[in-house]
Design a protein around this motif. Structure first.
Motif, short mmCIF file in Angstrom:
data_model
loop_
_atom_site.label_atom_id
_atom_site.label_comp_id
_atom_site.label_asym_id
_atom_site.label_seq_id
_atom_site.Cartn_x
_atom_site.Cartn_y
_atom_site.Cartn_z
N GLU A 64 0.83 -1.21 0.00
CA GLU A 64 0.00 0.00 0.00
C GLU A 64 0.87 1.26 0.00
O GLU A 64 0.60 2.22 -0.72
CB GLU A 64 -0.94 0.00 1.20
CG GLU A 64 -2.06 -1.02 1.10
CD GLU A 64 -3.19 -0.75 2.07
OE1 GLU A 64 -3.08 0.18 2.89
OE2 GLU A 64 -4.21 -1.48 2.00
N THR A 92 2.33 1.77 -3.36
CA THR A 92 1.33 2.34 -4.26
C THR A 92 1.26 3.85 -4.10
O THR A 92 1.19 4.60 -5.08
CB THR A 92 -0.06 1.72 -3.98
OG1 THR A 92 0.02 0.30 -4.15
CG2 THR A 92 -1.11 2.27 -4.92
N VAL A 93 1.29 4.32 -2.86
CA VAL A 93 1.28 5.76 -2.60
C VAL A 93 2.55 6.43 -3.14
O VAL A 93 2.50 7.50 -3.75
CB VAL A 93 1.12 6.04 -1.09
CG1 VAL A 93 1.31 7.52 -0.79
CG2 VAL A 93 -0.25 5.58 -0.62
N ALA A 96 0.96 8.43 -6.19
CA ALA A 96 0.64 9.74 -5.63
C ALA A 96 1.89 10.62 -5.51
O ALA A 96 2.01 11.65 -6.17
CB ALA A 96 -0.04 9.59 -4.27
N ARG A 97 2.84 10.20 -4.69
CA ARG A 97 4.02 11.04 -4.44
C ARG A 97 4.87 11.22 -5.69
O ARG A 97 5.24 12.34 -6.05
CB ARG A 97 4.85 10.44 -3.32
CG ARG A 97 5.95 11.35 -2.78
CD ARG A 97 6.54 10.79 -1.50
NE ARG A 97 7.59 11.67 -1.00
CZ ARG A 97 8.88 11.56 -1.34
NH1 ARG A 97 9.26 10.61 -2.19
NH2 ARG A 97 9.77 12.38 -0.85
N GLU A 148 -6.36 1.59 -1.34
CA GLU A 148 -5.18 2.43 -1.54
C GLU A 148 -5.00 2.80 -3.01
O GLU A 148 -4.61 3.93 -3.34
CB GLU A 148 -3.92 1.73 -0.99
CG GLU A 148 -3.36 0.59 -1.84
CD GLU A 148 -4.23 -0.64 -1.93
OE1 GLU A 148 -4.09 -1.40 -2.90
OE2 GLU A 148 -5.06 -0.85 -1.03
N THR A 153 -5.25 6.67 -4.50
CA THR A 153 -4.18 7.35 -5.25
C THR A 153 -4.68 7.85 -6.60
O THR A 153 -4.27 8.91 -7.07
CB THR A 153 -2.96 6.43 -5.46
OG1 THR A 153 -3.37 5.23 -6.15
CG2 THR A 153 -2.31 6.07 -4.14
#
Length: 240
Positions: free
Chosen positions: A97, A100-101, A105-106, A144, A148
């Motif tokens: 998870e 995945t972020v 996302a980041r 998750e 995202t």
């Protein structure tokens, strides 16, 4: 003048097909991915096209920005940047998870921010983010991943509003694929309206060319997006 595009996350699936489609339409194409050997294979498949390849791990945000900057300089500029890199895991553990972020996302934010600023200074350009129909609502199976993708959708909308408000000249486009036959979807049950990566690439190319703010791939998935957006949570929990 030859147009130039960079596909971030081009080693397989949608990214690979999109890179090849742009090359076939006489673009100079920059491609990135974590597996340099697969990037080389893409260039070999189209020997008459001009490719620029760079190994990149989007999870390493600062390094990814530096690699993107170097790639743009190597290409002598860019007209379109497509951020396609992403990961997803079935029934992910905590480590997965967080991964995945880090990527969806980041890493995405870092590359999107750099791309927007680059095009703003240039006064024009297209920033394209490949999110998902999963951006519309969450899921009990991979919250998750959905989270995202929702982050991507919201961030791209904010950049699009920023460009319009201050006339920055940046076209910001969000692509929301449904099921596409890729490594990430292999083995998933209950899939429908599954598109080939080639069909997805063709529709993405047209959506970007037309400056669509948000485009569903394939187009019929707009109906799914609308449906799940209006379902009450209790019913969504039953049907998913």
């Amino acid at each position: 003048m030859t147009k130039k595009v960079i596909i971030i996350g081009a080693t397989s699936g949608i990214g690979k097909s999109l890179a090849k489609y742009y090359a076939q339409h006489e673009y100079e194409v920059g491609i990135t991915g974590r597996r340099s050997g697969l990037l080389t294979e893409i260039a070999r498949e189209l020997p008459d096209s001009k490719f620029f390849a760079a190994e990149m791990d989007v999870a390493q945000a600062q390094s990814a920005i530096e690699i993107l900057n170097d790639l743009v300089e190597k290409m002598g500029g860019v007209d379109i940047i497509v951020i396609n890199a992403g990961v997803g895991f079935p029934k992910a553990n905590l480590e997965q998870e967080l991964q995945t972020v880090d990527v969806n996302a980041r890493g995405f934010l870092a590359l999107a921010h750099w791309s927007y600023q680059h095009f703003k200074l240039k006064g024009k350009g297209k920033l394209v983010g490949i999110s998902s129909v999963a951006a519309v609502r969450s899921s009990p199976y991979s919250p998750e991943y959905h989270a995202t993708k929702a982050f991507m959708a919201s961030y791209l909308e904010g950049l699009r509003l920023r460009s319009k408000k201050w006339k920055d000249g940046v076209d910001v486009i969000e692509i929301r694929p449904g099921y596409v036959d890729t490594d990430m979807t292999k083995g998933q049950k209950g899939m429908f309206w599954v598109a080939t990566p080639e069909k997805a690439a063709k529709q993405i190319f047209k959506a970007v060319d037309a400056n669509k703010s948000v485009a569903y791939i394939t187009r019929r998935y707009r109906l799914i997006g609308l449906l799940v957006s209006i379902l009450p949570e209790w019913l969504l929990a039953k049907v998913l």
